[in-house]
Design a protein around this motif. Structure first.
Motif, PDB file in Angstrom:
ATOM      1  N   PRO A  31     -21.025  -6.391  -8.755  1.00  0.00           N
ATOM      2  CA  PRO A  31     -20.963  -4.946  -8.514  1.00  0.00           C
ATOM      3  C   PRO A  31     -22.342  -4.415  -8.091  1.00  0.00           C
ATOM      4  CG  PRO A  31     -19.896  -5.500 -10.581  1.00  0.00           C
ATOM      5  CD  PRO A  31     -20.573  -6.744 -10.101  1.00  0.00           C
ATOM      6  N   GLN A  32     -22.346  -3.366  -7.309  1.00  0.00           N
ATOM      7  CA  GLN A  32     -23.591  -2.801  -6.784  1.00  0.00           C
ATOM      8  C   GLN A  32     -24.561  -2.423  -7.908  1.00  0.00           C
ATOM      9  OE1 GLN A  32     -23.894  -3.047  -3.493  1.00  0.00           O
ATOM     10  NE2 GLN A  32     -26.033  -2.541  -3.772  1.00  0.00           N
ATOM     11  N   LYS A  33     -24.046  -1.853  -8.998  1.00  0.00           N
ATOM     12  CA  LYS A  33     -24.904  -1.484 -10.135  1.00  0.00           C
ATOM     13  C   LYS A  33     -25.601  -2.706 -10.716  1.00  0.00           C
ATOM     14  CE  LYS A  33     -22.652   2.576 -12.127  1.00  0.00           C
ATOM     15  NZ  LYS A  33     -21.933   3.065 -13.310  1.00  0.00           N
ATOM     16  N   ALA A  34     -24.887  -3.813 -10.815  1.00  0.00           N
ATOM     17  CA  ALA A  34     -25.465  -5.048 -11.354  1.00  0.00           C
ATOM     18  C   ALA A  34     -26.556  -5.574 -10.422  1.00  0.00           C
ATOM     19  CB  ALA A  34     -24.381  -6.096 -11.550  1.00  0.00           C
ATOM     20  N   GLN A  35     -26.289  -5.563  -9.127  1.00  0.00           N
ATOM     21  CA  GLN A  35     -27.294  -6.009  -8.167  1.00  0.00           C
ATOM     22  C   GLN A  35     -28.553  -5.147  -8.251  1.00  0.00           C
ATOM     23  OE1 GLN A  35     -25.878  -6.766  -4.130  1.00  0.00           O
ATOM     24  NE2 GLN A  35     -23.808  -7.038  -4.920  1.00  0.00           N
TER      25      GLN A  35
END
Length: 140
Positions: A31-35
């Motif tokens: 997910p973008q938040k994790a990246q």
């Protein structure tokens, strides 16, 4: 007859995935938040492994840091067998409590709970600190 073993192997993979077994993914599939979390807090560390299970993601970094994320990419836990190279993602009030209680200790593990944080230290202490920085419990 040769198709039968292939069908058995494929059904095993599908079954393992359906039961929530970890599946290796590309780090671009996180997910973008994790990246963004990894880029902001561990930019110098390459991602060695990214996995997806039924309801979470797991990442192993080159410096032996492991991060778990929820399905939407919020970090759930960060741990290492060595002191964490960065704990800037932990609220300042929580870190201040850790440093006032054990000024010489290093943080090895951080788990985000509902309204608290469990902090594992290199002196084998575990501190549970609420989001306001109040020490709720201490374990050995």
């Amino acid at each position: 007859m040769k198709k039968l073993p292939l069908a058995i192997v494929l059904s095993g993979f599908v079954g393992a995935y359906a039961l929530g077994a970890d599946v290796v993914i590309q780090h671009s599939e996180l997910p973008q938040k994790a990246q963004q979390f990894i880029k902001s807090n561990f930019a110098k560390n390459a991602i060695l492994l990214a996995e997806k299970s039924f309801d979470e993601y797991g990442v192993k970094l080159a410096d032996e840091v492991e991060v778990e994320f929820t399905q939407d990419g919020e970090w759930r836990s960060v741990k290492s067998y060595r002191p964490l190279p960065n704990v800037g993602f932990v609220p300042k009030k929580v870190l201040d409590t850790v440093k006032s209680k054990y000024p010489q200790a290093s943080v090895m593990k951080v788990e985000k709970e509902w309204k608290s944080y469990e902090i594992g230290l290199d002196n084998h202490k575990k501190l549970i600190i609420d989001e306001n920085g109040t020490l709720v419990a201490e374990k050995m």
